[in-house]
Design an enzyme around this catalytic site. Sequence first.
Site, PDB file in Angstrom:
ATOM      1  N   ASP A  91      39.548  43.440  41.081  1.00 32.01           N
ATOM      2  CA  ASP A  91      39.956  43.830  39.738  1.00 32.01           C
ATOM      3  C   ASP A  91      41.038  42.889  39.230  1.00 32.01           C
ATOM      4  O   ASP A  91      41.728  42.215  40.018  1.00 32.01           O
ATOM      5  CB  ASP A  91      40.463  45.272  39.724  1.00 32.01           C
ATOM      6  CG  ASP A  91      41.665  45.484  40.631  1.00 32.01           C
ATOM      7  OD1 ASP A  91      41.600  45.087  41.808  1.00 32.01           O
ATOM      8  OD2 ASP A  91      42.688  46.039  40.171  1.00 32.01           O
ATOM      9  N   GLU A 154      43.482  47.439  42.764  1.00 36.16           N
ATOM     10  CA  GLU A 154      44.806  47.047  43.253  1.00 36.16           C
ATOM     11  C   GLU A 154      45.821  46.942  42.129  1.00 36.16           C
ATOM     12  O   GLU A 154      47.010  47.245  42.309  1.00 36.16           O
ATOM     13  CB  GLU A 154      44.689  45.708  44.002  1.00 36.16           C
ATOM     14  CG  GLU A 154      45.932  45.323  44.811  1.00 36.16           C
ATOM     15  CD  GLU A 154      46.925  44.506  44.022  1.00 36.16           C
ATOM     16  OE1 GLU A 154      48.048  44.303  44.534  1.00 36.16           O
ATOM     17  OE2 GLU A 154      46.614  44.070  42.892  1.00 36.16           O
TER      18      GLU A 154
END
Length: 480
Positions: A91, A154
């Site tokens: 991400d 994250e």
Amino acid sequence: MKYEEFLERNKEEMIASLQSFLRCESEQSQPVKTADGGVYPFGEGVQKAFETFLALAESMGFETFNADNYGGHVDFPGTGDKIFGILGHLDVVPAAGGWDFDPYAASIAEGRIYGRGTTDDKGPMISCLYAMKALKDSGYVPKATIRLIIGLDEETGWKGMDYYFSKAPKPDYGFTPDADFPVINGEMGVLVFELARKFRDSQVKGLKLRSMKGGMAANSVADYCRVVIRNQKDEEAPYVKIREEITAFREETGYRIHAKGVGKSLEITTEGIGAHGARPEAGLNAVSIMMQFLGRLNFVDEDHNDFIDFYNKYIGFCLDGTKLGIGFCDEPSGKLIFNVGMAEMNEKAGKLTINVRYPVTMTDDDVYDAMSDLLEKYNIGVLKLKHHEPIFVEADSPMVRMLVDIYRRHSGDTESVPKVIGGGTYARAAKNVIAYGALFPGDEDLMHQKNEYLSIERLEQMTKIYAEAIYKLSSGEYNS
């Protein structure tokens, strides 16, 4: 070493794979339910990046595991019972405006690949995968299973990693390629919290702040802020003096601030410079610019004035928390790091989303306790959103020494030493894991900023470093 021949052979393929991967717009979005009753918990963009990565790994002959789309891993089985983990994420933080290249086009110019995630963390993840492929293709058989663990949120909350570890065991040891070389032997404690105040209802007519919104993520320096104000009292020429004040402020400070009429209201915008929340000194906070300007105005609602006054007196452009009474410092870490990531205000309430990195010898209670009296004075409440405790490993530990030696051999840099950082990585997700690369000392750090890029030369160099590190940490040379 034999596997270096395979790295050279796969160089062009690795670059093409990274470009393909970068074109997946993996900013977290709303969950999506699938036709078969499943879910993409972090949205379609993140899911596409995840599926692309798994498919690439499978095409290389690796075993893969998908933990219900919350995370997964790529396995290179070993002969022993230990798991050596490499923890990274797919991400990315939002790609705000101002880029010279499309952030999701993976353009190559002057030996650089441009795109959101090139350094944080798609580039390093591709690098580690191709390092594993080179070892595998060269006939290497590891003793410990090499497991490339894939995180999917994250940047926003780690919910996916928590879920993944409910379905798969934690590694015995490992590293995360999500920070700096030569190696990170400590990470400051990370806090995300909101400072909020409710405003009393007011019927007094005059200059009112209708809305304010700045920033896009807690762990990024706010690069844009927008405020809408309305003068209900002076309808003839309600904003002449304010426009003059804006012009004067711009000339005095050099800050980018603009205004335009929106119906009977006035819209004011400020532009800053985005940066990673762990390195706010690399940016310029648009919320702080806006608050400094708003402090020159006098709103009829005193609660708004008080909230703005609090910000300017105790936050402002201070990046170490000193004004707020939390300016802690220790020898391993240096100073506390303070960042305003987002801000909102309307007629009913004001809210600041704060990201703090505190020294490794302190605790979260130290931070909250030190602020409490001041916040109470201003009727400001605290909502605790996120906490990662600090981690610290001695610089002379076996893993740190081994990784530093590998870095020095490939880079020729014998001066750089292990360090403590403000960034929070997946090193906190399991024991005996530390951050290793991929940013080289002295290189431009554009993580969470516009025009993020990775040079092809650095991509090749880091892949050689990771290949040797993976080899040594999985071959039995290192005993965890």
